[in-house]
Design an enzyme around this catalytic site. Structure first.
Site, PDB file in Angstrom:
ATOM      1  N   TYR A 141       0.816  -1.216   0.000  1.00  0.00           N
ATOM      2  CA  TYR A 141       0.000   0.000   0.000  1.00  0.00           C
ATOM      3  C   TYR A 141       0.852   1.270   0.000  1.00  0.00           C
ATOM      4  O   TYR A 141       0.323   2.361  -0.190  1.00  0.00           O
ATOM      5  CB  TYR A 141      -0.948   0.024   1.214  1.00  0.00           C
ATOM      6  CG  TYR A 141      -1.992  -1.064   1.220  1.00  0.00           C
ATOM      7  CD1 TYR A 141      -2.088  -1.984   0.178  1.00  0.00           C
ATOM      8  CD2 TYR A 141      -2.882  -1.185   2.269  1.00  0.00           C
ATOM      9  CE1 TYR A 141      -3.031  -2.989   0.197  1.00  0.00           C
ATOM     10  CE2 TYR A 141      -3.840  -2.187   2.295  1.00  0.00           C
ATOM     11  CZ  TYR A 141      -3.903  -3.097   1.254  1.00  0.00           C
ATOM     12  OH  TYR A 141      -4.844  -4.086   1.281  1.00  0.00           O
ATOM     13  N   ASP A 221      -2.807 -18.321   2.106  1.00  0.00           N
ATOM     14  CA  ASP A 221      -3.965 -19.039   1.551  1.00  0.00           C
ATOM     15  C   ASP A 221      -4.474 -20.087   2.558  1.00  0.00           C
ATOM     16  O   ASP A 221      -5.681 -20.248   2.754  1.00  0.00           O
ATOM     17  CB  ASP A 221      -3.666 -19.659   0.177  1.00  0.00           C
ATOM     18  CG  ASP A 221      -2.224 -20.093   0.008  1.00  0.00           C
ATOM     19  OD1 ASP A 221      -1.415 -19.831   0.916  1.00  0.00           O
ATOM     20  OD2 ASP A 221      -1.898 -20.712  -1.009  1.00  0.00           O
ATOM     21  N   ASP A 245      -4.942  -7.023   6.025  1.00  0.00           N
ATOM     22  CA  ASP A 245      -6.162  -6.335   5.623  1.00  0.00           C
ATOM     23  C   ASP A 245      -7.248  -7.360   5.292  1.00  0.00           C
ATOM     24  O   ASP A 245      -8.380  -7.310   5.778  1.00  0.00           O
ATOM     25  CB  ASP A 245      -5.839  -5.466   4.385  1.00  0.00           C
ATOM     26  CG  ASP A 245      -6.960  -4.500   4.051  1.00  0.00           C
ATOM     27  OD1 ASP A 245      -7.969  -4.481   4.777  1.00  0.00           O
ATOM     28  OD2 ASP A 245      -6.834  -3.770   3.048  1.00  0.00           O
TER      29      ASP A 245
END
Ligand code: NAD
Length: 353
Positions: A141, A221, A245
């Protein structure tokens, strides 16, 4: 105790839930003999409308001087067409960076009266008590270059981490685990990403300083699957910005409603406290928003910034009591009990304090 608190209600339901938190804190101050002084500033779309930018230097300076900061939520369709640097979300990213709020803490613990409202079977969610420690000021980000190339047909984002950024958040993870069940799950994607391989090396190094904390490494995952199949197996999760996030939003719905969950974003000197949810434009202005995530964020502020544990526990117990009494806002989708609006829910929390 006297404290200066900056409040940033933001957009959408932000002002409604901030009023609720201020009312509860004012009641706590009266009951426990403290003085909390609140000063309001703008952030997000509301700041853009007033000043032409989503966060002004004046607001940042005020936050840097404050004892703690409460934030409602930012964003809304009204500002979606603005250029990226003027969008409300930039206000949020900018304040995190300006205040160096590198550690985002999200406790995810179901309240017993709400377990049946979880999208998971009660038997799966039972016993879950997860504490997510997410890196907040680095990674994808914030890395540069971040741009469009070749007439907009190629897009580049950069996932960049420096050793010290990883070390300080991993330390927060270990310190948190030490105070809880002493089990740390470090989430990465070390089978593919170089930044994750550095992350994993650092977790291994740090683990030598915390021999009593059991450490697992989990690929992101797998972690996403395990969070819904066996959430009770987690204690503290530490992870980088993007993975955190996504996983923390996945975690946030386990307990029944996103409207219930608080968070803290901490630097080494100041803390900003906000609910996990966004500005809920679909219900803004209707007075029906669930104020509990914001109120529980205020409780986190008392605990982490002011070390007022008794007062924080009083708020948490009052919230739980309201739920046990059957009070709930519309988002909790509970048929039994009594559905109330934002103001009624807040009044009930104050009654139970
Ligand atoms: P959202 O969290 O605002 O809303 C998702 C759903 O949950 C909506 O149906 C909403 O009504 C409901 N909801 C959320 N909080 C609630 C509450 N306290 N009480 C009752 N219901 C509640 O997420 P979204 O719809 O994806 O995003 C809306 C806006 O919020 C966007 O502009 C987005 O960028 C912004 N946003 C801001 C933050 C933040 O301020 N930290 C976080 C996420 C999204």
């Amino acid at each position: 105790m006297a404290k200066e608190i900056i409040v940033l209600p933001g957009d959408g339901i932000g002002q409604e839930i901030m009023n609720a938190a201020i009312d509860v804190l004012t009641s706590v101050a009266r009951k426990f003999n403290h003085t909390f002084h609140f000063t309001q500033y703008e952030i997000g779309g509301t700041s853009y409308d007033k000043y032409g930018e989503p966060l002004t230097d004046g607001t940042i300076d005020a936050c840097l001087e404050a004892d703690a900061i409460l934030l409602g939520a930012i964003g809304g369709n009204k500002w979606d067409a603005l250029p990226p640097h003027l969008r409300p979300e930039q206000g949020l990213l900018k304040i995190r960076k300006a205040l160096n709020l590198y550690a985002n803490i999200r406790p995810i613990k179901g309240f017993a009266p709400l377990l049946h409202a979880s999208p998971l079977k009660e038997s799966v969610i039972q016993g879950s008590d997860i504490y997510i420690v997410r890196e907040l000021t680095g990674g994808l980000y914030f890395g540069t270059p971040r741009e469009r190339r070749e007439d907009g047909n190629v897009a580049v984002d950069t996932l960049l981490y420096h050793r010290n950024e990883i070390e300080r958040i991993v330390e927060k993870g270990f310190e948190s685990a030490k105070l809880r069940k002493k089990h740390l799950t470090s989430v990465d994607k070390a089978n593919v990403l170089e930044s994750s391989r550095l992350w994993r090396e650092i977790v291994e190094e740090k683990s030598k300083q915390y021999p009593d904390v059991e450490v697992d490494h989990m690929l992101v995952d797998s972690a996403a699957m395990k969070l819904i199949t066996d959430p009770a197996s987690f204690d503290v999760i530490v992870t980088e910005n993007l993975f955190g996030d996504i996983l923390s939003d996945e975690g946030s719905v386990l307990t029944g409603s996103i409207g219930m969950l608080p968070s803290a974003s901490l630097s080494d000197t100041v803390g900003l406290y906000e609910p996990v949810h966004g500005s809920a434009p679909d219900i803004a202005g209707k007075g029906v928003a669930n104020p509990l995530g914001m109120i529980l964020s205020a409780a986190m502020m008392l605990r982490y910034s002011f070390h007022l544990n008794k007062e924080a526990e009083a708020i948490e117990a009052a919230v739980e009591k309201c739920l046990e009494e059957g009070f709930h806002t519309a988002d909790l989708k509970i048929k039994a009990g009594k559905q109330v609006d934002t103001k009624e829910m807040t009044a009930n929390v104050i009654r139970n304090l």
